[in-house]
Write a protein that holds these residues in place. Structure first.
Motif, PDB file in Angstrom:
ATOM      1  N   PRO A 182      24.292  12.323  25.042  1.00 49.34           N
ATOM      2  CA  PRO A 182      25.435  11.213  25.514  1.00 49.34           C
ATOM      3  C   PRO A 182      26.700  10.442  26.434  1.00 49.34           C
ATOM      4  N   THR A 183      26.070   9.798  26.675  1.00 47.44           N
ATOM      5  CA  THR A 183      27.456   9.664  27.678  1.00 47.44           C
ATOM      6  C   THR A 183      28.484   8.908  27.972  1.00 47.44           C
ATOM      7  N   GLU A 184      29.160   8.977  26.225  1.00 47.26           N
ATOM      8  CA  GLU A 184      30.023   7.866  25.845  1.00 47.26           C
ATOM      9  C   GLU A 184      31.872   9.129  25.742  1.00 47.26           C
ATOM     10  N   GLY A 185      31.535  10.562  25.418  1.00 44.32           N
ATOM     11  CA  GLY A 185      32.478  11.891  25.750  1.00 44.32           C
ATOM     12  C   GLY A 185      32.534  12.020  27.585  1.00 44.32           C
ATOM     13  N   PRO A 186      31.907  13.294  27.560  1.00 43.02           N
ATOM     14  CA  PRO A 186      32.342  13.977  29.302  1.00 43.02           C
ATOM     15  C   PRO A 186      31.808  13.357  29.623  1.00 43.02           C
ATOM     16  N   LYS A 187      32.088  13.553  31.117  1.00 43.29           N
ATOM     17  CA  LYS A 187      30.837  12.480  32.016  1.00 43.29           C
ATOM     18  C   LYS A 187      29.925  14.061  33.279  1.00 43.29           C
ATOM     19  N   THR A 188      30.697  14.876  32.861  1.00 39.25           N
ATOM     20  CA  THR A 188      29.817  16.008  33.542  1.00 39.25           C
ATOM     21  C   THR A 188      29.196  17.228  32.376  1.00 39.25           C
ATOM     22  N   LEU A 189      28.081  17.951  32.643  1.00 42.70           N
ATOM     23  CA  LEU A 189      27.257  18.539  32.059  1.00 42.70           C
ATOM     24  C   LEU A 189      28.172  19.913  31.611  1.00 42.70           C
ATOM     25  N   ASN A 190      29.570  20.092  32.845  1.00 47.46           N
ATOM     26  CA  ASN A 190      30.372  20.806  32.881  1.00 47.46           C
ATOM     27  C   ASN A 190      30.776  20.455  31.168  1.00 47.46           C
ATOM     28  N   GLY A 191      31.840  18.951  31.128  1.00 46.38           N
ATOM     29  CA  GLY A 191      32.390  18.742  30.502  1.00 46.38           C
ATOM     30  C   GLY A 191      31.893  19.266  28.691  1.00 46.38           C
ATOM     31  N   LEU A 192      30.446  18.728  28.757  1.00 48.44           N
ATOM     32  CA  LEU A 192      29.421  18.559  27.595  1.00 48.44           C
ATOM     33  C   LEU A 192      29.381  19.925  27.232  1.00 48.44           C
ATOM     34  N   ILE A 193      29.420  21.135  28.214  1.00 47.04           N
ATOM     35  CA  ILE A 193      28.890  22.177  27.692  1.00 47.04           C
ATOM     36  C   ILE A 193      30.509  22.504  27.021  1.00 47.04           C
ATOM     37  N   LEU A 194      31.478  22.401  27.408  1.00 50.44           N
ATOM     38  CA  LEU A 194      32.655  22.939  27.095  1.00 50.44           C
ATOM     39  C   LEU A 194      33.221  21.888  26.054  1.00 50.44           C
ATOM     40  N   GLU A 195      32.976  21.246  26.037  1.00 46.16           N
ATOM     41  CA  GLU A 195      33.141  19.900  24.291  1.00 46.16           C
ATOM     42  C   GLU A 195      32.131  20.615  23.246  1.00 46.16           C
ATOM     43  N   PHE A 196      31.462  21.435  22.942  1.00 44.31           N
ATOM     44  CA  PHE A 196      30.039  21.894  22.803  1.00 44.31           C
ATOM     45  C   PHE A 196      30.717  23.620  22.253  1.00 44.31           C
ATOM     46  N   MET A 197      31.219  24.319  23.089  1.00 44.93           N
ATOM     47  CA  MET A 197      31.732  25.874  22.821  1.00 44.93           C
ATOM     48  C   MET A 197      32.996  25.233  22.632  1.00 44.93           C
ATOM     49  N   GLU A 198      33.694  24.560  22.319  1.00 43.03           N
ATOM     50  CA  GLU A 198      35.390  24.183  22.644  1.00 43.03           C
ATOM     51  C   GLU A 198      35.778  25.811  23.133  1.00 43.03           C
ATOM     52  N   THR A 199      34.845  26.745  24.595  1.00 47.51           N
ATOM     53  CA  THR A 199      35.519  26.931  25.182  1.00 47.51           C
ATOM     54  C   THR A 199      34.472  27.996  26.464  1.00 47.51           C
ATOM     55  N   ILE A 200      35.100  28.632  27.766  1.00 44.88           N
ATOM     56  CA  ILE A 200      34.588  28.033  28.628  1.00 44.88           C
ATOM     57  C   ILE A 200      33.188  29.372  28.638  1.00 44.88           C
ATOM     58  N   PRO A 201      32.097  29.269  28.112  1.00 43.20           N
ATOM     59  CA  PRO A 201      31.347  30.874  27.737  1.00 43.20           C
ATOM     60  C   PRO A 201      30.496  31.121  28.624  1.00 43.20           C
ATOM     61  N   GLU A 202      30.661  32.575  28.504  1.00 38.54           N
ATOM     62  CA  GLU A 202      30.918  33.704  29.279  1.00 38.54           C
ATOM     63  C   GLU A 202      28.833  33.557  30.001  1.00 38.54           C
TER      64      GLU A 202
END
Length: 404
Positions: free
Chosen positions: A350-370
């Protein structure tokens, strides 16, 4: 009658299945058969009325002949009419329906163009009958809410055109295929999708010492740098390094000399469509600007090269953001935009939300994964390889195992 029936059946299929876009191309080349075919297909209701009128007449006439022959030869047999009808049905099905229609579907131009030369005068001769038939059909269709005068144009929407380009792998190199897909995406892409984010903007802070500024100018890989005071939100202008490199070694070089060389900064709303911004860059003869949000805060930096890269991709850049490994997996820089990742990997993230892969991961995890964390992001298994205190840096996409 069987031969005529085969002709009408085959020509109907060929005319209805012929590639309309190749037909238009042949018309531009002044192909006589293509020109007549296109004229006939402008009114498909009349063409179908003519073909079916002729085909039904031929089939009924063949059935009548078969019946008369059967009665004359085997008048004593009570079931001879039924047997004759069954034999004629099988023969007509094989030789006058399935076979010609199959050939016509595989090679429509083989029959469509010669048929057009026959149907053009035949339509003029039988036009009164065809007109009456079409009138009755139109009235019947209107009773069920169908207007034959509407939806006659033959056009493609963007998604259909993208599918055609994707399936044309054998006709063009992959890099050109990606370029065409990039052009189609321009309409939906915004400056926010392609800009360099605020935290990655490289600029000159006028609060730094002149020595540090000179070192930064000499070692910078960029041709233009934003010049600001304390914060990127307080941009003074853009400095073209080609102009300043001739002056940095002079004894009287100072910050005022830098300020004198600055060009006025251009501010761009981050929601500006990419194609509109390209036109603005061209009309204003500039190559760089700052993307701002609705409050006027700087959110990123966009250049003409960024806009061109959205179309031509890797043709103008040597940066490798997705590297394929020997085991089939991919190491991906998490700063890659979702749009670029979709283009490289042929995915539909999806391109409607976060614009980068990092943003997509953070939105999915709701935290910065180890590092070492494995997740499935929109159906794609991945592993976090590297991170820092603020973001994910490197990701490994694991290919899905194919079912045996």
């Amino acid at each position: 009658m069987l031969i005529l029936s085969a002709f009408f059946s085959g020509s109907e299929t060929s005319l209805m299945t012929i590639n309309r876009y190749r037909l238009r191309h042949l018309v531009k080349l002044r192909h006589a058969g293509a020109i007549k075919t296109q004229k006939l297909l402008k009114r498909p209701d009349r063409l179908l009325g003519l073909i079916l009128l002729c085909n039904n007449f031929v089939n009924n006439f063949a059935s009548s002949i078969a019946t008369v022959i059967a009665i004359k030869l085997y008048a004593d047999e009570e079931s001879i009419v039924a047997i004759a009808a069954a034999i004629l049905t099988i023969v007509m099905l094989i030789f006058s329906e399935v076979t010609p229609k199959t050939i016509a579907a595989m090679k429509p131009e083989l029959l469509a163009f010669p048929a057009a030369w026959i149907y053009t005068p035949l339509l003029k001769i039988l036009y009164p009958i065809v007109w009456i038939v079409n009138l009755l059909v139109s009235l019947l269709l209107r009773l069920v809410g169908v207007d034959v005068n509407k939806n006659r144009h033959d056009s493609l929407n963007k998604e259909e055109l993208k599918s055609i380009i994707t399936e044309a792998e054998s006709l063009m190199p992959v890099r050109y295929q990606k370029m065409l897909l990039g052009i189609l995406e321009l309409e939906s892409a915004t400056v926010e999708d392609i800009m360099t984010p605020r935290n990655e903007i490289v600029g000159i802070n006028l609060e730094d010492s002149i020595e540090d500024i000179i070192t930064q100018i000499k070692s910078s890989p960029h041709t233009q740098l934003a010049v600001y005071k304390k914060s990127i939100d307080r941009v003074v202008g853009f400095l073209h390094l080609r102009k300043v490199l001739l002056l940095v070694n002079q004894d009287d070089f100072d910050k005022q000399a830098i300020i004198n060389l600055l060009t006025k900064p251009s501010f761009i709303p981050e929601s500006t469509p990419v194609h509109a911004q390209m036109l603005r860059f061209k009309s204003e003869k500039i190559r760089i600007g700052l993307a701002v949000d609705e409050y006027g805060d700087v959110q990123g930096l966009v250049t003409l090269d960024d806009l061109l890269q959205e179309i031509v991709g890797e043709l103008i850049t040597d940066d490798v953001t997705a590297r394929k490994q020997s085991d089939g997996s991919y190491l991906v820089d998490a700063t890659i935009t979702v749009r670029e990742l979709n283009r490289v990997m042929q995915w539909t993230l999806p391109t409607e939300g976060p614009k980068t892969l990092n943003g997509l991961i953070l939105e999915f995890m709701e935290t910065i994964p180890e590092s070492g964390t494995s997740i499935k992001l929109h159906g794609h298994p991945l592993e976090i390889i590297k991170r820092d205190d603020h973001s994910v840096k490197l990701v490994k996409f694991v290919p899905r195992k194919k079912a045996v």
